[in-house]
Scaffold this motif. Structure first.
Motif, PDB file in Angstrom:
ATOM      1  N   ALA A   1     -17.798   0.270  -1.649  1.00  0.00           N
ATOM      2  CA  ALA A   1     -17.245   1.266  -2.690  1.00  0.00           C
ATOM      3  C   ALA A   1     -17.786   2.547  -2.577  1.00  0.00           C
ATOM      4  O   ALA A   1     -17.034   3.391  -2.575  1.00  0.00           O
ATOM      5  N   ALA A   2     -18.988   2.526  -2.023  1.00  0.00           N
ATOM      6  CA  ALA A   2     -19.489   4.030  -1.882  1.00  0.00           C
ATOM      7  C   ALA A   2     -19.010   4.712  -0.988  1.00  0.00           C
ATOM      8  O   ALA A   2     -18.524   5.953  -1.019  1.00  0.00           O
ATOM      9  N   ARG A   3     -18.406   4.273   0.187  1.00  0.00           N
ATOM     10  CA  ARG A   3     -17.545   4.709   1.295  1.00  0.00           C
ATOM     11  C   ARG A   3     -16.170   4.876   0.799  1.00  0.00           C
ATOM     12  O   ARG A   3     -15.539   5.924   1.025  1.00  0.00           O
ATOM     13  N   VAL A   4     -15.512   4.071  -0.021  1.00  0.00           N
ATOM     14  CA  VAL A   4     -14.169   4.282  -0.618  1.00  0.00           C
ATOM     15  C   VAL A   4     -14.052   5.461  -1.492  1.00  0.00           C
ATOM     16  O   VAL A   4     -13.321   6.190  -1.342  1.00  0.00           O
ATOM     17  N   THR A   5     -15.164   5.530  -2.264  1.00  0.00           N
ATOM     18  CA  THR A   5     -14.874   6.480  -3.382  1.00  0.00           C
ATOM     19  C   THR A   5     -15.964   7.701  -3.086  1.00  0.00           C
ATOM     20  O   THR A   5     -15.315   8.939  -3.722  1.00  0.00           O
ATOM     21  N   GLY A   6     -16.672   7.626  -2.016  1.00  0.00           N
ATOM     22  CA  GLY A   6     -17.337   8.960  -1.748  1.00  0.00           C
ATOM     23  C   GLY A   6     -16.607   9.956  -1.056  1.00  0.00           C
ATOM     24  O   GLY A   6     -16.634  11.275  -1.266  1.00  0.00           O
TER      25      GLY A   6
ATOM     26  N   VAL B   1       0.819  -1.250  -0.004  1.00  0.00           N
ATOM     27  CA  VAL B   1      -0.039   0.094   0.200  1.00  0.00           C
ATOM     28  C   VAL B   1       0.838   1.123   0.075  1.00  0.00           C
ATOM     29  O   VAL B   1       0.605   2.191  -0.642  1.00  0.00           O
ATOM     30  N   ARG B   2       2.003   1.134   0.933  1.00  0.00           N
ATOM     31  CA  ARG B   2       2.840   2.299   1.005  1.00  0.00           C
ATOM     32  C   ARG B   2       3.294   2.501  -0.208  1.00  0.00           C
ATOM     33  O   ARG B   2       4.012   3.703  -0.945  1.00  0.00           O
ATOM     34  N   ALA B   3       3.760   1.580  -1.190  1.00  0.00           N
ATOM     35  CA  ALA B   3       4.177   1.536  -2.609  1.00  0.00           C
ATOM     36  C   ALA B   3       3.174   2.115  -3.865  1.00  0.00           C
ATOM     37  O   ALA B   3       3.591   2.199  -4.970  1.00  0.00           O
ATOM     38  N   GLY B   4       2.014   2.603  -3.072  1.00  0.00           N
ATOM     39  CA  GLY B   4       0.895   3.130  -4.194  1.00  0.00           C
ATOM     40  C   GLY B   4       0.036   2.225  -4.689  1.00  0.00           C
ATOM     41  O   GLY B   4      -0.680   2.722  -5.541  1.00  0.00           O
ATOM     42  N   VAL B   5      -0.210   0.830  -4.181  1.00  0.00           N
ATOM     43  CA  VAL B   5      -1.129   0.148  -4.644  1.00  0.00           C
ATOM     44  C   VAL B   5      -2.183  -0.278  -3.692  1.00  0.00           C
ATOM     45  O   VAL B   5      -1.851  -0.573  -2.528  1.00  0.00           O
ATOM     46  N   PRO B   6      -3.397  -0.007  -4.148  1.00  0.00           N
ATOM     47  CA  PRO B   6      -4.616  -0.087  -3.281  1.00  0.00           C
ATOM     48  C   PRO B   6      -4.726  -1.724  -3.060  1.00  0.00           C
ATOM     49  O   PRO B   6      -4.608  -2.479  -3.871  1.00  0.00           O
ATOM     50  N   VAL B   7      -5.014  -1.813  -1.646  1.00  0.00           N
ATOM     51  CA  VAL B   7      -5.422  -3.469  -1.394  1.00  0.00           C
ATOM     52  C   VAL B   7      -6.564  -3.647  -0.636  1.00  0.00           C
ATOM     53  O   VAL B   7      -7.071  -2.650   0.295  1.00  0.00           O
ATOM     54  N   VAL B   8      -7.277  -4.723  -0.781  1.00  0.00           N
ATOM     55  CA  VAL B   8      -8.235  -5.021   0.241  1.00  0.00           C
ATOM     56  C   VAL B   8      -8.008  -6.279   1.036  1.00  0.00           C
ATOM     57  O   VAL B   8      -7.552  -7.163   0.051  1.00  0.00           O
ATOM     58  N   VAL B   9      -8.010  -6.244   2.055  1.00  0.00           N
ATOM     59  CA  VAL B   9      -7.338  -7.384   2.971  1.00  0.00           C
ATOM     60  C   VAL B   9      -8.755  -8.288   3.411  1.00  0.00           C
ATOM     61  O   VAL B   9      -9.673  -7.424   4.191  1.00  0.00           O
TER      62      VAL B   9
ATOM     63  N   ALA C   1      -5.266  -4.269  16.633  1.00  0.00           N
ATOM     64  CA  ALA C   1      -4.249  -3.591  16.872  1.00  0.00           C
ATOM     65  C   ALA C   1      -2.785  -3.793  16.108  1.00  0.00           C
ATOM     66  O   ALA C   1      -2.045  -2.947  15.618  1.00  0.00           O
ATOM     67  N   ARG C   2      -2.645  -5.120  15.920  1.00  0.00           N
ATOM     68  CA  ARG C   2      -1.464  -5.389  14.946  1.00  0.00           C
ATOM     69  C   ARG C   2      -1.627  -4.665  13.762  1.00  0.00           C
ATOM     70  O   ARG C   2      -0.622  -4.222  13.115  1.00  0.00           O
ATOM     71  N   TRP C   3      -2.778  -5.056  13.069  1.00  0.00           N
ATOM     72  CA  TRP C   3      -3.029  -4.162  11.719  1.00  0.00           C
ATOM     73  C   TRP C   3      -2.857  -2.801  11.715  1.00  0.00           C
ATOM     74  O   TRP C   3      -2.554  -2.187  11.074  1.00  0.00           O
ATOM     75  N   ARG C   4      -3.326  -2.222  12.923  1.00  0.00           N
ATOM     76  CA  ARG C   4      -3.209  -0.725  12.929  1.00  0.00           C
ATOM     77  C   ARG C   4      -1.979  -0.340  13.030  1.00  0.00           C
ATOM     78  O   ARG C   4      -1.589   0.759  12.448  1.00  0.00           O
ATOM     79  N   ASP C   5      -1.181  -1.253  13.761  1.00  0.00           N
ATOM     80  CA  ASP C   5       0.507  -0.731  13.767  1.00  0.00           C
ATOM     81  C   ASP C   5       1.106  -0.659  12.576  1.00  0.00           C
ATOM     82  O   ASP C   5       1.758   0.000  11.955  1.00  0.00           O
ATOM     83  N   ALA C   6       0.787  -1.846  11.772  1.00  0.00           N
ATOM     84  CA  ALA C   6       1.259  -2.006  10.582  1.00  0.00           C
ATOM     85  C   ALA C   6       0.756  -0.796   9.547  1.00  0.00           C
ATOM     86  O   ALA C   6       1.710  -0.625   8.458  1.00  0.00           O
ATOM     87  N   LEU C   7      -0.421  -0.574   9.623  1.00  0.00           N
ATOM     88  CA  LEU C   7      -1.032   0.229   8.622  1.00  0.00           C
ATOM     89  C   LEU C   7      -0.772   1.789   9.188  1.00  0.00           C
ATOM     90  O   LEU C   7      -1.567   2.537   8.499  1.00  0.00           O
ATOM     91  N   THR C   8       0.033   2.032   9.993  1.00  0.00           N
ATOM     92  CA  THR C   8      -0.006   3.491  10.555  1.00  0.00           C
ATOM     93  C   THR C   8       0.236   4.381   9.371  1.00  0.00           C
ATOM     94  O   THR C   8       1.246   4.159   8.581  1.00  0.00           O
TER      95      THR C   8
ATOM     96  N   GLU D   1      -4.433   5.240   4.943  1.00  0.00           N
ATOM     97  CA  GLU D   1      -6.045   5.549   5.163  1.00  0.00           C
ATOM     98  C   GLU D   1      -6.737   4.186   5.089  1.00  0.00           C
ATOM     99  O   GLU D   1      -6.285   3.275   4.270  1.00  0.00           O
ATOM    100  N   VAL D   2      -7.543   3.832   5.928  1.00  0.00           N
ATOM    101  CA  VAL D   2      -8.126   2.473   6.124  1.00  0.00           C
ATOM    102  C   VAL D   2      -9.686   2.445   6.661  1.00  0.00           C
ATOM    103  O   VAL D   2      -9.792   3.237   7.428  1.00  0.00           O
ATOM    104  N   LEU D   3     -10.343   1.690   5.587  1.00  0.00           N
ATOM    105  CA  LEU D   3     -11.751   1.687   5.985  1.00  0.00           C
ATOM    106  C   LEU D   3     -11.978   0.158   6.706  1.00  0.00           C
ATOM    107  O   LEU D   3     -11.799  -0.800   6.072  1.00  0.00           O
ATOM    108  N   TRP D   4     -12.307   0.361   7.848  1.00  0.00           N
ATOM    109  CA  TRP D   4     -12.605  -1.012   8.783  1.00  0.00           C
ATOM    110  C   TRP D   4     -13.973  -1.472   8.635  1.00  0.00           C
ATOM    111  O   TRP D   4     -14.766  -0.711   9.058  1.00  0.00           O
ATOM    112  N   VAL D   5     -14.126  -2.584   7.902  1.00  0.00           N
ATOM    113  CA  VAL D   5     -15.378  -3.378   7.819  1.00  0.00           C
ATOM    114  C   VAL D   5     -15.533  -4.546   8.238  1.00  0.00           C
ATOM    115  O   VAL D   5     -14.942  -5.466   8.088  1.00  0.00           O
ATOM    116  N   ALA D   6     -16.809  -4.427   8.979  1.00  0.00           N
ATOM    117  CA  ALA D   6     -17.223  -5.897   9.476  1.00  0.00           C
ATOM    118  C   ALA D   6     -18.130  -6.449   8.432  1.00  0.00           C
ATOM    119  O   ALA D   6     -19.107  -5.893   7.862  1.00  0.00           O
ATOM    120  N   VAL D   7     -17.815  -7.712   8.305  1.00  0.00           N
ATOM    121  CA  VAL D   7     -18.654  -8.517   7.299  1.00  0.00           C
ATOM    122  C   VAL D   7     -19.164  -9.656   8.358  1.00  0.00           C
ATOM    123  O   VAL D   7     -18.760 -10.742   8.938  1.00  0.00           O
TER     124      VAL D   7
END
Length: 172
Positions: A167-172, A77-85, A97-104, A107-113
């Motif tokens: 997608a509406a949240r990501v692009t909105g 992501v830092r190299a400029g490639v968007p990712v869906v995890v 918390a582990r992911w928050r640290d890695a993604l410090t 911009e992250v959208l945290w989604v509950a599925v």
């Protein structure tokens, strides 16, 4: 960041998001890491395994690889490639918390599925490639104590509809 239990529909949503979001989005999931591991680490012990009730059991070597994997995804992501995890927060807030640290700093959208445990269990049985009981066990467990920006429910909506909401949240 899509978080949900096994057979909740995360991977299907991720594939739909790749078609809906502008540009080229990569998807990486918990299964991506597991599939990349040596077979000997997919049989329990220091790697990842399952108990008789479908619970995931991880060892020290898996946790080390999992940490490095999160750092690697963040580097993409830092190299400029968007990712869906497509992730399964087995440790609830510790996993987040582990992911928050890695993604410090990113911009992250945290989604509950979310998915009703009965529906997830039926999907699990139909798939035939999951440990029996895992979907039901994880359906609520992975969400306890986790903070989200958005929640979708694949038990009441299809993957495409959930992906459109995200997608509406990501692009909105």
């Amino acid at each position: 960041m899509l978080n949900g239990g096994s057979s909740s529909g995360k991977s299907s949503i991720a594939r739909c998001l790749q078609n809906l979001l502008p540009g080229a989005w990569l998807t990486f999931g918990a299964d991506t890491l597991v599939d990349a591991m040596p077979a000997r680490l997919r049989a329990g012990g220091e790697g990842i395994g399952f108990d008789s009730g479908g619970a995931v059991v991880t060892g020290d070597e898996f946790r080390r690889l999992d940490h490095a994997w999160a750092q690697g995804v963040a580097a993409v992501v830092r190299a400029g490639v968007p990712v869906v995890v497509d992730e399964v927060f087995l440790g609830g807030p510790r996993s987040q918390a582990r992911w928050r640290d890695a993604l410090t700093g990113l911009e992250v959208l945290w989604v509950a599925v979310r998915c009703d445990p009965d529906i997830a269990a039926a999907r699990e049985a139909a798939r035939g490639d999951r440990e029996t009981g895992m979907a039901r066990l994880q359906a609520e467990l992975v969400h306890r104590g986790v903070e989200y920006d958005l929640e979708v429910d694949t038990g009441g909506s299809g993957a495409e509809e959930c992906a459109r909401t995200i997608a509406a949240r990501v692009t909105g």
